[in-house]
Structure formats: structure tokens, C-alpha cells
Design a protein around this motif. Structure first.
Motif, short mmCIF file in Angstrom:
data_model
loop_
_atom_site.label_atom_id
_atom_site.label_comp_id
_atom_site.label_asym_id
_atom_site.label_seq_id
_atom_site.Cartn_x
_atom_site.Cartn_y
_atom_site.Cartn_z
N GLY A 21 0.81 -1.21 0.00
CA GLY A 21 0.00 0.00 0.00
C GLY A 21 0.85 1.26 0.00
N LEU A 22 0.17 2.42 -0.12
CA LEU A 22 0.84 3.71 -0.16
C LEU A 22 1.24 4.15 1.24
CD1 LEU A 22 -1.58 5.50 -2.66
CD2 LEU A 22 0.70 4.58 -3.17
N ARG A 27 -0.45 -1.63 4.81
CA ARG A 27 -0.96 -2.79 5.53
C ARG A 27 0.17 -3.79 5.72
NH1 ARG A 27 -5.79 -4.71 1.87
NH2 ARG A 27 -4.18 -4.26 0.32
N VAL A 28 0.19 -4.42 6.86
CA VAL A 28 1.21 -5.42 7.17
C VAL A 28 0.55 -6.79 7.16
CG1 VAL A 28 2.91 -6.22 8.83
CG2 VAL A 28 2.51 -3.76 8.55
N SER A 29 1.11 -7.68 6.35
CA SER A 29 0.61 -9.05 6.31
C SER A 29 1.78 -10.00 6.53
CB SER A 29 -0.07 -9.34 4.96
OG SER A 29 0.84 -9.11 3.89
N SER A 30 1.50 -11.23 6.80
CA SER A 30 2.56 -12.22 7.04
C SER A 30 2.53 -13.29 5.96
CB SER A 30 2.39 -12.85 8.42
OG SER A 30 1.15 -13.51 8.52
N VAL A 31 3.71 -13.77 5.61
CA VAL A 31 3.86 -14.83 4.61
C VAL A 31 4.69 -15.94 5.23
CG1 VAL A 31 4.76 -15.43 2.34
CG2 VAL A 31 3.77 -13.18 2.71
N ALA A 32 4.14 -17.14 5.24
CA ALA A 32 4.86 -18.30 5.80
C ALA A 32 5.70 -18.92 4.69
CB ALA A 32 3.87 -19.32 6.37
#
Length: 355
Positions: A21-22, A27-32
Motif C-alpha cells: 500500500g501507499l 498494511r502489514v501481512s505475514s507470509v509463511a
């Protein structure tokens, strides 16, 4: 009585944070990247980790040496949990495990002579003093098929194959129990690749060295490893003796990888052009391979199967493992019925992209 494994990995998981996002609306998301990975390696054994790019192989390699810290899980080397060690204890224990990287030029310091870089680990780990280290360097270079006089040279003065031999010599310098080879031959041409693989095989046989061999090239893996673990989207979806897995795969993704191996097929298309196309399943909504699988059914999209035994030392994370057809190198990749389902899946996928 069975000896304890050299390496024991249990429920290893690594999650990375991702921002999107700008500015001001991020936004903070997690990736496994690695999810609940478990395996072990015995003395003198070579385990192969295979899978396509992005499957989590290299992240697993870095977790094994604690080059990055795991989110959860454990890595035990000779019974010691590396994740629980302090920085000083880790420095001592890490000598038992060494890594050979894909690009030897990037892993060697261009400003330091080869001799200095081979002597450094001997001195750092307190194995010997500077004088004895210089004497040992010649023996290490001879062991990997190079001239001891090369110790005075610099990395840029060598070919790619010679640089990889130097990287192997550096990994062997402190007599590790385990070597992790991360795509160690993929950047080399075919003739040099064979020489390096033969060198690794000789060293492993003579020193009873254990190895984790990471590659996307199944043609190489089938001749190098004893057991294989197939990774897809951070999980191990199949594991077992390499001959058993290659002859009788019990996961559709493993069979897809086998079908993509380049083979001579007069009058036909290369297997690499027959890879399955489709959309990925959303993580947590079921089997992550269901969107690409020609054998998927409703149950596959509602629950993620666990890795379960399907034979002697053979396990698969597939609800329809018993129905996966055997694989014969050079034969028709899939039965007619499955091939027709695959064509429909490809047509649907391409129609979605066009829209």
C-alpha cells in the motif's frame, strides 16, 4: 540399536512480514515461507530437498544453519538445539555444519587470496595456528583437484567450476558433520557439473559425510541422494527413498515435477512444456496444490492433508495418494482421462487471464 541422526528438524516454521500500500495507508501481512517442516539426516546420508522456485528450499537451508532465526520449531545438530544456543555457543556448534552456496564468486571475498580464505575458518575455530593453517591449505586444494600453488591466487582468476571447488574446500576445512549444498551445481555447465557431483560423492563416501542437497533439477537429484523431500509452498508434501518416490510418486505435485524432467522424446514436445497450469489455492483453505491438481476433489479444498505414511519410509500429504499413477521415465506423462481434465483446467485458467 539405531544411531541418533546427525540432523533432526522438527516443525520448522519461518514467517516474514510484508508491507503493501501507499505511505500512510500501509498494511502489514505475514507470509509463511516455511511451514511445519520436519525431517532427519543420518550419518553418511544425503537428503534431497526439491521443488520449484519459491517452494521454500533456500529459506530452509538458511534456517538449518541459523543464518536466519526460525519463527518456531527446532533444528538439532548432534542433539544440540541450534535455536536455543547463545551467540557464543552457536559460533562453536556451527562448525559442525557448513554450506556450499549456488554462486561461488559471490560467496568468496574478491579481495582476499584463496589461501587466506581457506585458512581463516581453521584459525577462527581454533583448530590450528596460522603456520599450520597455511600448511593445511595445500592439502585442501589438492583434495578438491586444484594445485596448492593456487593458494596465492584470487577468486577472479579461476573458472566457475574451480571457484566451486574452492568453496567445497572451505566447507571441508573444519571437518563438519553435515554439509548443506544449496543449488551448488545449477550455475555450472554440464561437464563441470558432473565433475563437482563426482567430487562430492567421493568426499561423502570417504568421510561418511552427511548432506542436505537442495536442487530444482530432479535429473541430478535422482543420481545423488538417498532420500528425497518434495517441498511445495513451504511444506513438505512427499518424502521417501529417492528410487521409490521417483518410481511411484504419491503426490500429484511430485508427479508433475517428474513429468517436467527434460527427456529425449522424438516427435513429441519436451516435458517442460507440459507443466500443469492453474490458480493457487488460498493458504489455509485446503490443500495448497488443489488449484493446480487434475485429481482435486471437493474435500481437497476444505482441509489441508497431513503428511502420512503410504509405504516403507514413504509419506505423502495427499487425500488421494493411493490413486496417483506410477511414473515411467519416457512414457506418456498422464493417463488419457487425467490429461483431458488437465486440458480443461488449462483452458479455464487461460480464459480467466484473458478476461
Amino acid at each position: 540399536m539405531t544411531a541418533a541422526p546427525i540432523l533432526e528438524v522438527r516443525d520448522l516454521t519461518k514467517t516474514f512480514s510484508r508491507r503493501s500500500g501507499l505511505p500512510g495507508f500501509r498494511r502489514v501481512s505475514s507470509v509463511a515461507a516455511v511451514r511445519n517442516v520436519s525431517f532427519s539426516v543420518a550419518e553418511g546420508e544425503t537428503l534431497g530437498l526439491v521443488g520449484e522456485s519459491g517452494s521454500g528450499k533456500s529459506t530452509t537451508a538458511r534456517l538449518l544453519l541459523r543464518l536466519i532465526d526460525p519463527t518456531s520449531g527446532s533444528v538439532r545438530l548432534n542433539g544440540h538445539d541450534l535455536a536455543a544456543l547463545s551467540a557464543g555457543e552457536l559460533r562453536t556448534r556451527r562448525g559442525g555444519m557448513q554450506m556450499i552456496f549456488q554462486d561461488p564468486f559471490a560467496s568468496l571475498n574478491p579481495r582476499l587470496s584463496v589461501g587466506y580464505q581457506l585458512a581463516e575458518p581453521l584459525i577462527v575455530h581454533g583448530i590450528c595456528g596460522r603456520g599450520e593453517a597455511r600448511a593445511r591449505v595445500g592439502g585442501l586444494l589438492e583434495r578438491v583437484g586444484l594445485n596448492p600453488a593456487h593458494a596465492r591466487s584470487y577468486p577472479h582468476q579461476f573458472s566457475g567450476g574451480q571457484r566451486q571447488r574452492i568453496a567445497i574446500a572451505r566447507a571441508l576445512a573444519i571437518a563438519p558433520d553435515l554439509i548443506v549444498a544449496d543449488e551448488a551445481v545449477s550455475a555450472l555447465d554440464v561437464s563441470v557439473r558432473a565433475q563437482i557431483l563426482n567430487l562430492l560423492a567421493d568426499i561423502r563416501r570417504e568421510q561418511r559425510l552427511s548432506m542436505v542437497f537442495i536442487s530444482h533439477d530432479l535429473g541430478v537429484v535422482r543420481h545423488v541422494v538417498d532420500r528425497v523431500a518434495v517441498m511445495y509452498r513451504g511444506r513438505i508434501v512427499e518424502t521417501g527413498p529417492v528410487k521409490t518416490v521417483f518410481r511411484s510418486p504419491r503426490h500429484p505435485y511430485t508427479r508433475e515435477l517428474l513429468e517436467a524432467m527434460p527427456v529425449a522424446r522424438p516427435g513429441g514436445r519436451p516435458r517442460a512444456e507440459q507443466a500443469v497450469a492453474g490458480e493457487e489455492s488460498v493458504a489455509g483453505s485446503g490443500c495448497s496444490f488443489a488449484g493446480r491438481c487434475p485429481m482435486a476433489e471437493h474435500a481437497c479444498r476444505s482441509s489441508e492433508p497431513e503428511l502420512a505414511p503410504v509405504g516403507d519410509g514413504h509419506a505423502s500429504a495427499c487425500l488421494r495418494a493411493a490413486e496417483v499413477p506410477p511414473f515411467v521415465l519416457g512414457a506418456d506423462p498422464m493417463p488419457a482421462g487425467a490429461r483431458e481434465r488437465l486440458r480443461k483446467l488449462q483452458d479455464r485458467f487461460m480464459a480467466g487471464r484473458a478476461a
